[in-house]
Design a protein around this motif. Sequence first.
Motif, short mmCIF file in Angstrom:
data_model
loop_
_atom_site.label_atom_id
_atom_site.label_comp_id
_atom_site.label_asym_id
_atom_site.label_seq_id
_atom_site.Cartn_x
_atom_site.Cartn_y
_atom_site.Cartn_z
N HIS B 102 0.85 -1.19 0.00
CA HIS B 102 0.00 0.00 0.00
C HIS B 102 0.89 1.25 0.00
CE1 HIS B 102 -3.18 2.76 0.64
NE2 HIS B 102 -2.72 3.14 1.82
N TYR B 297 -6.71 9.40 -8.56
CA TYR B 297 -6.51 8.50 -7.41
C TYR B 297 -6.23 9.24 -6.11
CZ TYR B 297 -5.99 4.29 -10.38
OH TYR B 297 -6.19 3.24 -11.23
N LYS B 298 -5.81 10.48 -6.23
CA LYS B 298 -5.35 11.23 -5.05
C LYS B 298 -6.32 11.17 -3.87
CE LYS B 298 -1.34 12.64 -6.02
NZ LYS B 298 -1.02 13.48 -7.16
N HIS B 299 -5.76 10.97 -2.71
CA HIS B 299 -6.57 10.99 -1.50
C HIS B 299 -5.67 11.36 -0.34
CE1 HIS B 299 -4.83 7.34 0.26
NE2 HIS B 299 -4.64 7.01 -0.99
N GLY B 314 0.10 3.59 -2.69
CA GLY B 314 -1.27 3.77 -2.20
C GLY B 314 -1.96 4.98 -2.81
N GLU B 315 -1.18 5.87 -3.40
CA GLU B 315 -1.75 7.05 -4.03
C GLU B 315 -2.25 6.79 -5.44
OE1 GLU B 315 1.11 10.21 -1.67
OE2 GLU B 315 1.44 9.81 -3.79
N THR B 317 -3.65 3.57 -6.38
CA THR B 317 -4.42 2.33 -6.41
C THR B 317 -5.76 2.59 -5.73
OG1 THR B 317 -3.43 1.70 -4.29
CG2 THR B 317 -2.46 0.74 -6.26
N LEU B 318 -6.78 1.83 -6.13
CA LEU B 318 -8.05 1.91 -5.41
C LEU B 318 -8.02 0.98 -4.21
CD1 LEU B 318 -10.96 2.09 -8.04
CD2 LEU B 318 -10.04 3.92 -6.62
N CYS B 320 -6.38 -0.76 -0.93
CA CYS B 320 -5.48 -0.24 0.12
C CYS B 320 -4.40 -1.31 0.36
CB CYS B 320 -6.28 0.13 1.35
SG CYS B 320 -7.53 1.40 0.98
#
Lengths: 472, 472
Positions: B102, B297-299, B314-315, B317-318, B320
């Motif tokens: 992740h 994808y940013k979160h 992890g940035e 991918t959907l 985790c």
Amino acid sequence: MITFQPLGTKLMYKTLLPLLERWFDEAELQGFSLPYSYHSDSQSDAETFTKKAKSVFEVFMSRMGSCYPFHQAAYAGQMLKPPHPAAWLAYAIATSVNTNNHALDGGPETSEMEKEVIRSLSRMVGYEPGTTLGHLTSGGTVANLEALWVARCLHPNKPVLFSAQAHYTHSRMCSVLGISSRAIPFAFGSEEEVDRFRASIAGAGTLVVTLGTTGTGQTEPLDVILPLCMEAGVRVHVDAAYGGFFTLLKNSGFLRSAPFEALGGADSIVIDPHKHGLQPYGCGCVLFKDATVGRFYKHDSPYTYFSSDELHLGEITLECSRAGAAAAALWFTIQLLGLEPDSAFAAMLRQCLEAARRFASVIGDDPRFELLMQPETDIVCYFPKAGTADDISRLSREIFRDTMQQGDKSLYLSLYKVDGKEFSRLFPHVESGNPTEPVTLLRSVFMKPDHLVFIHEMHNRLRASLQRITAQ
Amino acid sequence: MITFQPLGTKLMYKTLLPLLERWFDEAELQGFSLPYSYHSDSQSDAETFTKKAKSVFEVFMSRMGSCYPFHQAAYAGQMLKPPHPAAWLAYAIATSVNTNNHALDGGPETSEMEKEVIRSLSRMVGYEPGTTLGHLTSGGTVANLEALWVARCLHPNKPVLFSAQAHYTHSRMCSVLGISSRAIPFAFGSEEEVDRFRASIAGAGTLVVTLGTTGTGQTEPLDVILPLCMEAGVRVHVDAAYGGFFTLLKNSGFLRSAPFEALGGADSIVIDPHKHGLQPYGCGCVLFKDATVGRFYKHDSPYTYFSSDELHLGEITLECSRAGAAAAALWFTIQLLGLEPDSAFAAMLRQCLEAARRFASVIGDDPRFELLMQPETDIVCYFPKAGTADDISRLSREIFRDTMQQGDKSLYLSLYKVDGKEFSRLFPHVESGNPTEPVTLLRSVFMKPDHLVFIHEMHNRLRASLQRITAQ
């Protein structure tokens, strides 16, 4: 310095390796295929291959060896621990066969094992195994995606709600699914707060409750929420990806029992065996209380399977090919360690909780540190005391970096950001420079029983770090 | 009867097991944690554990041993084959550490290996590794979900199109994502058909092209489709989950080169290393030609990672948590076998294609059987000749059941349903009872090089079965 050497490692793996060797001896009789060898089967080719394999292996091993020491008690950063060796063994054997739990035909026995572990997990959470629908997934995101997808199927036009502590995957998967979603406060201290909660869930389709938040390990009050949701006709999905297995300890006095006792009343539950279930990644699980939601999964495939009259796992999953090895490893682990409140499994979890409690107590007694809150499970958030929020953030970051640069005496932690206003509310005596800025704290995850005997050494290393930093 | 014993099995695993043992010896120095042993470390507890482990292992082994013989050439049913032993070894070692790809912090080296294999796969498909975005997934469904999700992000209100041969996951994931989707004919034989195709893609957002359909292994004409889509401003996603690795053979004369040569022009590509990439489940992969889609994808996550200035998987991918072991195994395999047109990897694939060709030729020469079509990759669909479609379906089903009940001389096939009208069009001389009923045929997947030396024995077993059935 305490030299921390877990005992019995060699004994364990030395017990398992001959079993593995025996498996390969027997497997040979079944005709393993070895794609590489079909060009030629001469002795010289075999030697060339062996030589290359050993040389690539050297590089591989040196690279794997440069990992952070995830296995050691000194690593208390993110949620990482090695699987139980028994899970490892079963996984290794099953990958050599590589069954596919998409259909019974892809792995009749690993599919059967999957059904068996689903029954065990259903019983654990208080579901009636006979009327529960569930399956393993490749991870928690897919498990939560499926639960939210079913939420949408049942209430296509109603929003999904969760608390601000919910894992970010929920708002993200709601957006992937095109479901409107929002965070609402989960506060039940006064009649007024309860009324506010009632008002905010009116008209919602599903509410997500987290048992074991990934930030601080909190267990949201499912027992309080569930009757309010039932009254309002709102479904409840429990994200117990991290905390689900703690259900085994609900009557142990180690955690607040009520939220776990209420678990059987939830409409769906997600648990990740690859977190506290002693499994290697990726192994998630989704359970639905009402098996009739299986109707949403139905699809048709142009291939016919051998055994279409039995439950075909591909008919109740959104994923297609899935590792049978994940089911095999979890089955083996549960068979060996048990999944009851008095099992070795439960004892392992109790040690994690005890380690967190002891650490919280040591930190609470140290005038130089302060706890964010008493831990509810095995995650502890804390910070070095300072006059201003900015100093706390700075010191936390410095300790975080300094502790992992101490060679044999290193410590691996993680950082956690708390909303500035929330921090001011909890610690009004701390001067907050800019309350819109989050405050950075330290976070330790005690998910390895090894931590239990390491608490004081961990505290020593933390103190030494603070001393180094403030002496500068 | 040919006694089919793949050579070199023991040699291979005997080479690998000591490496595994050495890993555990070295790993002990790193302090592996063994949760079970922390209650007590007495010799008697260890003995009890060992005894129980062995007894559970007996049950496990006997259950695993009752699998269909997926490893043998006699199994030519679904798409199942064991991973390469090198992939197996690396996977087993990496699960013992259990890194999480992740984030870089969850497994710095396995994350780095993931980036390296993504570069190798990008080069293989003709993408420019420096400007490609990609990552491994737990499987093909999630990989395709991500590609279709990006399709929706780019064209929220435009439909997704595919041919009727596309895997059912596309219409399913479109429905999960709330995207309108439909199947259109992929026919380019005449100018009129091309015009019809042009008309049907007008206004679409993304078109899915399948290289290696899971039904019959066909490669859809990407080379013809791509310019038409570019002209119409329609994005192209290639589902090469099954056929992607055949790209290595594009100039070998073993398959139609043009669709694979066009691959680098597609906007996104899905390839499953757990199919023809010699990996254990679950290992899928999604690649995007334009790395800037990473913005979708940013979160933000409340935990801080050590190495936030580097690309954090992890940035993009959907999912985790993801198994670092999947990246480690694929990395090890590519290092050892190569991923070039003249590599051992390519040779393995060539043998699969050659097996399918030879089998098709044997079946084509046998007056009692007929091919549905010439195989384009390594899947062959065929049927016992009969006067009516109903008889063909009945005989196919009977052969399917009969062949797998012959003990040492068993054969494991799968069934495949073809649309009744399509079958009548292809075989006008066969009397079709009810053209709305699908016709059931036999299907064989030649994804193991072992099939190459088994073709004639396979044909013998098929003939014997037909004889048994018609003699009744």
